[in-house]
Design a protein around this motif. Structure first.
Motif, PDB file in Angstrom:
ATOM      1  N   LEU A  20       0.791  -1.302   0.078  1.00 14.52           N
ATOM      2  CA  LEU A  20      -0.086   0.135   0.014  1.00 14.52           C
ATOM      3  C   LEU A  20       0.974   1.295  -0.012  1.00 14.52           C
ATOM      4  CD1 LEU A  20      -2.764  -1.051   2.577  1.00 14.52           C
ATOM      5  CD2 LEU A  20      -2.932  -0.863   0.207  1.00 14.52           C
ATOM      6  N   PRO A  21       0.367   2.487  -0.516  1.00 17.90           N
ATOM      7  CA  PRO A  21       1.106   3.637  -0.422  1.00 17.90           C
ATOM      8  C   PRO A  21       0.952   4.276   0.931  1.00 17.90           C
ATOM      9  CG  PRO A  21      -1.220   4.003  -1.687  1.00 17.90           C
ATOM     10  CD  PRO A  21      -0.860   2.437  -1.265  1.00 17.90           C
ATOM     11  N   ALA A  22       1.899   5.261   0.973  1.00 16.87           N
ATOM     12  CA  ALA A  22       1.995   6.016   2.026  1.00 16.87           C
ATOM     13  C   ALA A  22       0.612   7.014   2.270  1.00 16.87           C
ATOM     14  CB  ALA A  22       3.331   6.939   2.130  1.00 16.87           C
ATOM     15  N   VAL A  23       0.557   7.712   3.227  1.00  9.88           N
ATOM     16  CA  VAL A  23      -0.365   8.413   3.895  1.00  9.88           C
ATOM     17  C   VAL A  23       0.352   9.715   4.597  1.00  9.88           C
ATOM     18  CG1 VAL A  23      -1.336   7.319   5.974  1.00  9.88           C
ATOM     19  CG2 VAL A  23      -2.654   9.055   4.781  1.00  9.88           C
ATOM     20  N   ARG A  24       0.038  10.849   4.224  1.00  4.87           N
ATOM     21  CA  ARG A  24       0.715  12.012   5.133  1.00  4.87           C
ATOM     22  C   ARG A  24      -0.081  12.293   6.256  1.00  4.87           C
ATOM     23  NH1 ARG A  24       0.837  16.863   1.273  1.00  4.87           N
ATOM     24  NH2 ARG A  24      -1.521  16.612   1.536  1.00  4.87           N
ATOM     25  N   PRO A  25       0.455  12.825   7.344  1.00  2.08           N
ATOM     26  CA  PRO A  25      -0.270  13.124   8.715  1.00  2.08           C
ATOM     27  C   PRO A  25      -1.319  14.114   8.543  1.00  2.08           C
ATOM     28  CG  PRO A  25       2.044  12.828   8.908  1.00  2.08           C
ATOM     29  CD  PRO A  25       1.913  13.024   7.626  1.00  2.08           C
ATOM     30  N   GLU A  26      -1.305  14.939   7.442  1.00  2.00           N
ATOM     31  CA  GLU A  26      -2.061  16.206   7.248  1.00  2.00           C
ATOM     32  C   GLU A  26      -3.341  15.489   6.588  1.00  2.00           C
ATOM     33  OE1 GLU A  26       1.323  16.988   4.440  1.00  2.00           O
ATOM     34  OE2 GLU A  26       1.143  16.398   6.713  1.00  2.00           O
ATOM     35  N   ASP A  27      -3.204  14.585   5.946  1.00  2.00           N
ATOM     36  CA  ASP A  27      -4.594  13.777   5.315  1.00  2.00           C
ATOM     37  C   ASP A  27      -5.306  12.926   6.026  1.00  2.00           C
ATOM     38  OD1 ASP A  27      -3.520  14.857   2.996  1.00  2.00           O
ATOM     39  OD2 ASP A  27      -2.558  13.268   2.262  1.00  2.00           O
ATOM     40  N   MET A  28      -4.898  12.926   7.473  1.00  2.00           N
ATOM     41  CA  MET A  28      -5.696  12.184   8.475  1.00  2.00           C
ATOM     42  C   MET A  28      -6.637  12.681   9.177  1.00  2.00           C
ATOM     43  SD  MET A  28      -2.594   9.203   9.054  1.00  2.00           S
ATOM     44  CE  MET A  28      -3.292   8.418  10.334  1.00  2.00           C
ATOM     45  N   THR A  29      -6.744  14.165   9.101  1.00  2.05           N
ATOM     46  CA  THR A  29      -7.634  14.747  10.073  1.00  2.05           C
ATOM     47  C   THR A  29      -8.980  14.473   9.971  1.00  2.05           C
ATOM     48  OG1 THR A  29      -6.417  16.781   9.624  1.00  2.05           O
ATOM     49  CG2 THR A  29      -8.348  17.166  10.574  1.00  2.05           C
ATOM     50  N   GLY A  30      -9.656  14.322  11.363  1.00  2.00           N
ATOM     51  CA  GLY A  30     -10.872  13.885  11.421  1.00  2.00           C
ATOM     52  C   GLY A  30     -11.070  12.557  12.420  1.00  2.00           C
ATOM     53  N   GLU A  31     -12.418  12.092  12.341  1.00  2.00           N
ATOM     54  CA  GLU A  31     -12.591  10.811  13.109  1.00  2.00           C
ATOM     55  C   GLU A  31     -12.666   9.641  12.323  1.00  2.00           C
ATOM     56  OE1 GLU A  31     -15.345  11.557  16.751  1.00  2.00           O
ATOM     57  OE2 GLU A  31     -16.572  10.247  15.672  1.00  2.00           O
ATOM     58  N   TRP A  32     -12.246   8.513  12.793  1.00  2.00           N
ATOM     59  CA  TRP A  32     -12.259   7.132  11.845  1.00  2.00           C
ATOM     60  C   TRP A  32     -12.755   6.160  12.818  1.00  2.00           C
ATOM     61  CZ3 TRP A  32      -9.538   7.177   7.407  1.00  2.00           C
ATOM     62  CH2 TRP A  32      -8.795   8.438   6.754  1.00  2.00           C
ATOM     63  N   ARG A  33     -13.441   5.331  12.385  1.00  2.00           N
ATOM     64  CA  ARG A  33     -14.034   4.279  12.904  1.00  2.00           C
ATOM     65  C   ARG A  33     -12.993   3.073  12.821  1.00  2.00           C
ATOM     66  NH1 ARG A  33     -16.914   1.707  16.531  1.00  2.00           N
ATOM     67  NH2 ARG A  33     -18.813   0.172  15.681  1.00  2.00           N
ATOM     68  N   GLY A  34     -12.799   2.200  13.678  1.00  2.00           N
ATOM     69  CA  GLY A  34     -11.909   1.165  13.739  1.00  2.00           C
ATOM     70  C   GLY A  34     -12.399  -0.233  13.775  1.00  2.00           C
ATOM     71  N   SER A  35     -11.675  -0.982  13.043  1.00  2.00           N
ATOM     72  CA  SER A  35     -12.067  -2.570  13.133  1.00  2.00           C
ATOM     73  C   SER A  35     -10.758  -3.292  13.103  1.00  2.00           C
ATOM     74  CB  SER A  35     -12.996  -2.971  11.934  1.00  2.00           C
ATOM     75  OG  SER A  35     -12.309  -2.663  10.754  1.00  2.00           O
TER      76      SER A  35
END
Length: 184
Positions: free
Chosen positions: A24-39
């Motif tokens: 999988l490709p990288a993700v930048r910290p600034e692209d993660m803002t918000g709430e995320w549901r986990g499983s």
């Protein structure tokens, strides 16, 4: 059957999970803002199934320095829990006890004491397994969560927890970002 659905339903080995993570490709910290549901994604890790049994909801990333790494459902509301207050070592040492309904009931009773209003982790870019990508560093636990992008609204997480030799895997699905609801 899509690969992530197959993993969630049938489980994979840690090696298969790492191979998928590495693809999988990288993700930048600034692209993660918000709430995320986990499983959880089972891979034979000692924590497999434990977070779900305790009502784990997901994670919240306000910005790079304000992260709620553990959100739990509490009477229909999402509550941030301070990871430093969790007996993670005890859960790993005594997994049978941690999986009992009595332990889960005690956790529910203690949620108000375990809750916090302050951030307890931060996001940084970090190299892991040959790629620089977003990583969440816990303030008071020997844990780093590394992330890779599945698509615009899903991330694969790999929890690197000392002293466990294999990673714990989880999927995050965006629920909100910058005040908007994520597309279904």
């Amino acid at each position: 059957m899509p690969r992530l659905q197959q993993w969630a339903e049938q489980g994979w080995t840690a090696e298969a999970g790492l191979a998928f993570f590495d693809s999988l490709p990288a993700v930048r910290p600034e692209d993660m803002t918000g709430e995320w549901r986990g499983s959880e994604l089972p891979s034979g890790h000692p924590l497999d199934g434990l977070l779900a049994a305790y009502g784990w909801y997901g994670k919240r990333f306000t910005d790079r320095d304000r992260v709620d790494p553990l959100l739990f459902m509490d009477s229909g509301a999402v509550r941030a829990v301070d990871p430093a207050r969790l007996p993670l070592g005890l859960a790993l040492a005594l997994p049978r006890i941690a999986r009992t309904s009595a332990a889960q009931g005690l956790f529910r009773l203690l949620l108000p004491v375990l809750a916090t209003d302050r951030p307890t982790a931060r996001l940084r870019s970090m190299e892991h397994r040959g790629l620089i990508s977003a990583a969440m560093i816990y303030d008071d636990q020997p844990i780093i969560d590394h992330f890779r992008r599945v698509d615009e609204d899903r991330l694969l997480g790999l929890m690197d927890l000392r002293p466990t030799p294999a990673p714990f895997f989880f999927l995050l699905t965006r629920t909100t970002a910058s005040g908007r609801s994520a597309a279904s």
